[in-house]
Design an enzyme around this catalytic site. Structure first.
Site, PDB file in Angstrom:
ATOM      1  N   GLY A   1     -19.840  -8.911  -1.706  1.00 16.68           N
ATOM      2  CA  GLY A   1     -20.424  -7.953  -0.772  1.00 16.68           C
ATOM      3  C   GLY A   1     -21.725  -8.471  -0.183  1.00 16.68           C
TER       4      GLY A   1
ATOM      5  CB  THR B   1      -6.488  -1.333  -5.292  1.00 16.05           C
ATOM      6  OG1 THR B   1      -5.338  -2.026  -4.829  1.00 16.05           O
ATOM      7  CG2 THR B   1      -6.128   0.092  -5.619  1.00 16.05           C
TER       8      THR B   1
ATOM      9  CG  HIS C   1     -20.156  -6.988  -7.769  1.00 17.51           C
ATOM     10  ND1 HIS C   1     -19.919  -5.827  -8.457  1.00 17.51           N
ATOM     11  CD2 HIS C   1     -19.718  -6.754  -6.505  1.00 17.51           C
ATOM     12  CE1 HIS C   1     -19.367  -4.928  -7.663  1.00 17.51           C
ATOM     13  NE2 HIS C   1     -19.241  -5.473  -6.465  1.00 17.51           N
TER      14      HIS C   1
ATOM     15  CG  ASP D   1      -2.005   1.061   1.138  1.00 20.86           C
ATOM     16  OD1 ASP D   1      -1.669   2.242   0.907  1.00 20.86           O
ATOM     17  OD2 ASP D   1      -3.188   0.710   1.289  1.00 20.86           O
TER      18      ASP D   1
ATOM     19  NE  ARG E   1     -16.507  -0.614  -7.585  1.00 20.84           N
ATOM     20  CZ  ARG E   1     -16.958  -1.098  -6.443  1.00 20.84           C
ATOM     21  NH1 ARG E   1     -16.584  -2.314  -6.054  1.00 20.84           N
ATOM     22  NH2 ARG E   1     -17.779  -0.390  -5.685  1.00 20.84           N
TER      23      ARG E   1
ATOM     24  CG  ASP F   1     -17.469 -11.087  -6.481  1.00 20.68           C
ATOM     25  OD1 ASP F   1     -18.288 -11.953  -6.865  1.00 20.68           O
ATOM     26  OD2 ASP F   1     -17.789 -10.137  -5.732  1.00 20.68           O
TER      27      ASP F   1
ATOM     28  CD  GLU G   1     -19.239  -6.025 -11.792  1.00 17.33           C
ATOM     29  OE1 GLU G   1     -20.277  -5.456 -11.364  1.00 17.33           O
ATOM     30  OE2 GLU G   1     -18.364  -6.458 -11.061  1.00 17.33           O
TER      31      GLU G   1
END
Length: 316
Positions: free
Chosen positions: A277, A200, A274, A172, A229, A250, A255
């Site tokens: 989450g 990220t 996705h 990072d 993402r 994912d 998408e």
């Protein structure tokens, strides 16, 4: 104190409806709208997926608005600079939403280490077992996991990895030390890791961050996991590498991928819709988080999970 909601009908049904009674017990709450032109002047706004941008012109009609409680993760796209400039305090459920993403990531690290999907596919085809015809690279003992970004989710993954026999690396650019992980450069993260997990946020400077060069540093049969993402990864470069490495995606860009996209047909790629989450009963965690934040604000207490204005450029 008066509050209202702004979100899609799906968000109302999945997240807000189960806790609506609790919100109404705390304050004068309602209505919930999709069109911000229909909002009354309120002190607090509860937002969710599908909330339109809260622009300066919207705020001109809401002079009482002092706080926003978001029932999902990222506030990018609807909390505009006008909100920050006016001093509106913002809370996000990003920490609550981070939990299932981290759990999904841990599961995929463990499953990919044992090559569960590939071996299940082979077992189904062969209908037989050879317990000893297994490469020494199969398994999770002593494997190296690289975490790309010490974000809220990245740190949670590092915490979940502690009970296991992994060596954990992290990169990072804004963090030099993370408990439970060895901080390394970006190329070193890819060069040394058996699994790289991407956490990220998508910012202008992180678009395509996982480049062709970095993917080329991964050892043969290494695994790339992306729950962040899709555009953080150079997807065209990934297409050229998935015969040599494996990937768990994912998220993709776009998408959904076009039906004829080569990643769909690669046996080395697992694509999930996705789903890392919050979903299903996990939406309840987001609703309860919002209720607690509203209760705190009504009682004059600070938010548990504020989104600082100075971090607006780093928000996912």
């Amino acid at each position: 104190m008066r509050a209202a909601g702004a979100m899609s009908l799906d968000a109302v049904t999945s997240v807000l409806a189960p806790v609506l009674h609790d919100l109404q017990a705390i304050c004068s709450f309602g209505p919930v709208v999709q069109d911000l032109d229909e909002l009354p002047d309120v002190d607090l706004l509860v937002t969710g997926w599908g909330c339109p941008p809260i622009t300066a012109s919207v705020l001109d009609r809401l002079p009482r608005l002092k706080a926003i409680v978001h029932t999902a993760g990222s506030v990018r796209g609807f909390v505009t600079d006008a909100c920050w400039d006016r001093g509106i305090v913002v809370s996000s459920a990003a920490s609550a939403n981070a939990l299932p993403v981290a759990e999904y990531t841990l599961a995929m690290i463990l499953l990919s280490g044992k090559r569960v999907l590939e071996r299940a596919r082979s077992y189904k085809a062969a209908k037989s077992i050879d317990y000893y015809d297994i490469p020494a690279t199969v398994g999770n003992f002593g494997a190296t996991v690289g975490i790309l970004s010490a974000s809220m989710i990245g740190r949670r993954v590092i915490e979940l990895l502690r009970p296991y026999d992994f060596h954990v690396l992290v990169h990072d650019p804004f963090v030099t030390e993370v408990d439970g992980a060895e901080s390394v450069s970006l190329p070193e993260l890819f060069r040394r890791s058996d699994v790289v997990s991407v956490h990220t946020p998508l910012l202008p400077e992180t678009r395509g961050l996982v480049s062709r060069e970095l993917l080329g540093l991964l050892r043969d049969d290494a695994v790339l996991i992306n729950t962040a993402r899709g555009a953080v990864v150079d997807q065209d470069a990934l297409v050229g590498e998935v015969g040599r490495i494996r990937a768990v995606l994912d998220v993709t860009d776009p998408e959904v991928l076009p039906a004829d996209h080569p990643l769909w047909s690669s046996e080395n790629v697992l694509i999930t819709p996705h789903l890392a989450g919050s979903q299903g009963n996990e939406w309840g965690r987001l609703g309860r988080h919002a209720v607690e934040e509203v209760r705190r604000w009504v009682n004059g207490e600070p938010f548990l999970t504020p989104v600082p204005a100075e971090k607006r450029e780093q928000i996912a």
